[in-house]
Design a protein around this motif. Structure first.
Motif, short mmCIF file in Angstrom:
data_model
loop_
_atom_site.label_atom_id
_atom_site.label_comp_id
_atom_site.label_asym_id
_atom_site.label_seq_id
_atom_site.Cartn_x
_atom_site.Cartn_y
_atom_site.Cartn_z
N SER A 345 0.84 -1.20 0.00
CA SER A 345 0.00 0.00 0.00
C SER A 345 0.88 1.25 0.00
N ASP A 346 0.24 2.42 -0.21
CA ASP A 346 1.00 3.68 -0.16
C ASP A 346 1.63 3.86 1.22
N ALA A 347 0.91 3.50 2.27
CA ALA A 347 1.44 3.65 3.62
C ALA A 347 2.66 2.76 3.83
N GLN A 348 2.63 1.55 3.31
CA GLN A 348 3.77 0.64 3.46
C GLN A 348 4.97 1.14 2.65
N MET A 349 4.73 1.64 1.45
CA MET A 349 5.83 2.17 0.64
C MET A 349 6.40 3.45 1.25
N ALA A 350 5.53 4.26 1.86
CA ALA A 350 6.01 5.47 2.54
C ALA A 350 6.93 5.10 3.70
N LYS A 351 6.57 4.04 4.41
CA LYS A 351 7.39 3.57 5.52
C LYS A 351 8.76 3.11 5.00
N LEU A 352 8.77 2.43 3.86
CA LEU A 352 10.04 1.98 3.26
C LEU A 352 10.93 3.18 2.94
N TRP A 353 10.35 4.21 2.26
CA TRP A 353 11.15 5.37 1.89
C TRP A 353 11.59 6.16 3.11
N TYR A 354 10.74 6.22 4.14
CA TYR A 354 11.10 6.91 5.38
C TYR A 354 12.31 6.25 6.03
N ARG A 355 12.32 4.92 6.07
CA ARG A 355 13.44 4.22 6.69
C ARG A 355 14.70 4.32 5.85
N LYS A 356 14.52 4.36 4.55
CA LYS A 356 15.69 4.56 3.68
C LYS A 356 16.29 5.95 3.91
N SER A 357 15.40 6.95 4.06
CA SER A 357 15.87 8.30 4.33
C SER A 357 16.63 8.37 5.65
N LYS A 358 16.07 7.74 6.67
CA LYS A 358 16.70 7.79 7.99
C LYS A 358 18.06 7.09 7.98
N THR A 359 18.16 5.97 7.24
CA THR A 359 19.44 5.26 7.12
C THR A 359 20.50 6.16 6.51
N HIS A 360 20.14 6.84 5.41
CA HIS A 360 21.11 7.74 4.76
C HIS A 360 21.47 8.91 5.68
N ARG A 361 20.48 9.46 6.39
CA ARG A 361 20.76 10.60 7.27
C ARG A 361 21.74 10.22 8.37
N LEU A 362 21.57 9.04 8.95
CA LEU A 362 22.47 8.62 10.03
C LEU A 362 23.90 8.41 9.53
N CYS A 363 24.05 8.25 8.22
CA CYS A 363 25.39 8.15 7.61
C CYS A 363 25.85 9.49 7.03
N SER A 364 25.07 10.55 7.30
CA SER A 364 25.36 11.91 6.79
C SER A 364 25.28 12.01 5.28
N ASP A 365 24.53 11.10 4.63
CA ASP A 365 24.30 11.17 3.18
C ASP A 365 23.01 11.96 2.96
N TYR A 366 23.10 13.28 3.13
CA TYR A 366 21.89 14.08 3.19
C TYR A 366 21.18 14.22 1.85
#
Length: 398
Positions: A345-366
């Motif tokens: 669903s859109d909600a599940q895909m949004a969760k995937l992209w949110y976690r991908k974003s957070k992973t990159h941020r924690l590595c300073s890949d802004y």
């Protein structure tokens, strides 16, 4: 009072055998990685550590006979050799490393000079266009069970791995076994193969083994396991729920292990010969595909939590980030031939992209983090967590 000499042979036979074992057959177990925050694979093959003391064999005829029996009974060796396409050799080494199978040597010259093995196990791949490579190792028979458990994951790592490979299992007799015990002894030697390996395409079992037993073993290794789709889903649901419980308890390692085992089981089913039959049931294909998506999302969430807890260790954060991104990629790609049965669903895909974003941020890949959170925002524009993640990224960008 004059000290009396200690008579070793007055000890009970159980104690004497224990001493013989410590002197002639004891192996140090591989390092325990159970305290690691996540399931890890060593970078090198585990080396067997042993300290054999053979001088006790020269004490007396009685002790020589007793100790030699322990030496032969407990020091059983297996020669393994594989000549395969180079990518398959890399997979094979990875599987052996992942199970931390203790290996005495990988030097073929040393192995060729050694004739004290009870089994020779060879893998040979039929000619392909890919360049070939070889891998050899000598292990203890007591670790053959662990070795075969690793090999059983070959079809998970590379579906169709066994298709063009011939397995040759040769039993040897480096020391004497009484005829009355021979068949039982042979059965014990090949038992690890029978416990763990199935669906092999070409198998030869030969050497010092009863002909009827050799036939039974070969047929068993080639046989496919008939699987009940309902039992598969129930077992996977149990692993998922066990991981959920560990996550709630804060046990990061065990929850990752439970979810990762479930994902590996799904990939095993996906690579098996029963796959087409199983996915003829649309409900099974739908449930399995959704479960695979959720499990990988869970794995990414647990890994992100570990990244946050190790922010002062950039090398570990980078390693964890790679694991999180692999899990998210697996969730995104899913089971490719089941997309017609289920889509997130859109909600599940949004969760995937949110976690991908957070992973990159924690590595300073802004830059990558901002791109991922934008995809999430497009799916759920009013989500408070997504908006907060966007603000956090923006505040840290140069």
């Amino acid at each position: 009072m004059t000290p009396q000499p200690f008579r070793f042979t007055d000890l009970p036979s159980e104690l004497r055998n224990r001493i013989y074992h410590l002197l002639l057959a004891a192996l140090e177990e591989p390092e325990d990685f159970s305290t690691s925050p996540l399931v890890t694979v060593p970078k090198t093959i585990t080396r067997a550590k042993h300290h054999v003391q053979t001088s006790i064999l020269a004490v007396s005829r009685q002790i020589h006979a007793e100790a030699k029996d322990v030496l032969h009974r407990e020091n059983k060796f297996v020669k393994f050799g594989a000549t395969l396409a180079m990518p398959n050799v890399r997979v094979l080494k990875s599987l052996i490393k992942s199970k931390r199978v203790p290996v005495f040597t990988t030097d073929r010259t040393v192995m060729d000079r050694f004739n004290g093995h009870v089994i020779s196990y060879a893998l040979l791949e039929r000619p392909t266009d890919l360049p070939k490579s070889s891998f050899y190792c000598l292990i203890s028979h007591r670790h053959l069970d662990l070795f075969c458990r690793g090999l059983a994951n070959a079809e998970i790592a590379t579906p169709g791995f066994w298709t063009n490979i011939t397995h040759t299992i040769t039993l040897c007799a480096p020391y004497q076994i009484s005829p009355s015990a021979a068949t039982s002894h042979q059965g014990n030697l090949v038992a690890p193969f029978c416990r763990h390996l199935r669906g092999l395409h070409a198998v030869l079992v030969r050497g010092e083994i009863d002909h009827s037993l050799a036939t039974i073993v070969a047929e068993r290794l080639k046989a496919l396991v008939s699987e009940d789709p309902q039992i598969i889903l129930e077992n996977l649901a149990a692993l998922k729920e066990a991981g959920n419980d560990f996550f709630r308890q804060g046990d990061s390692r065990m929850c990752s292990e439970s979810w990762a085992r479930a994902c590996m089981e799904i990939r095993r089913v996906r690579g098996g010969a029963m796959w087409k039959t199983l996915t003829s049931d649309p409900a099974f294909a739908r449930d399995l595909t959704e479960l695979y998506f959720i499990l990988n999302l869970n794995l990414s969430q647990n890994t992100i939590k570990n990244m946050e807890g190790h922010s002062n260790h950039p090398d570990l954060v980078a390693e964890l980030a790679n694991s999180a991104l692999i899990a998210l990629e697996n969730a995104f790609e899913g089971l490719s031939d089941c997309h017609s049965y289920w889509q997130p669903s859109d909600a599940q895909m949004a969760k995937l992209w949110y976690r991908k974003s957070k992973t990159h941020r924690l590595c300073s890949d802004y830059g990558d983090a901002l791109q991922a959170i934008t995809f999430a925002e497009n799916l759920l524009p009013d989500d408070a967590m997504i908006q907060q993640e966007r603000r956090t990224i923006k505040s840290r960008m140069p």
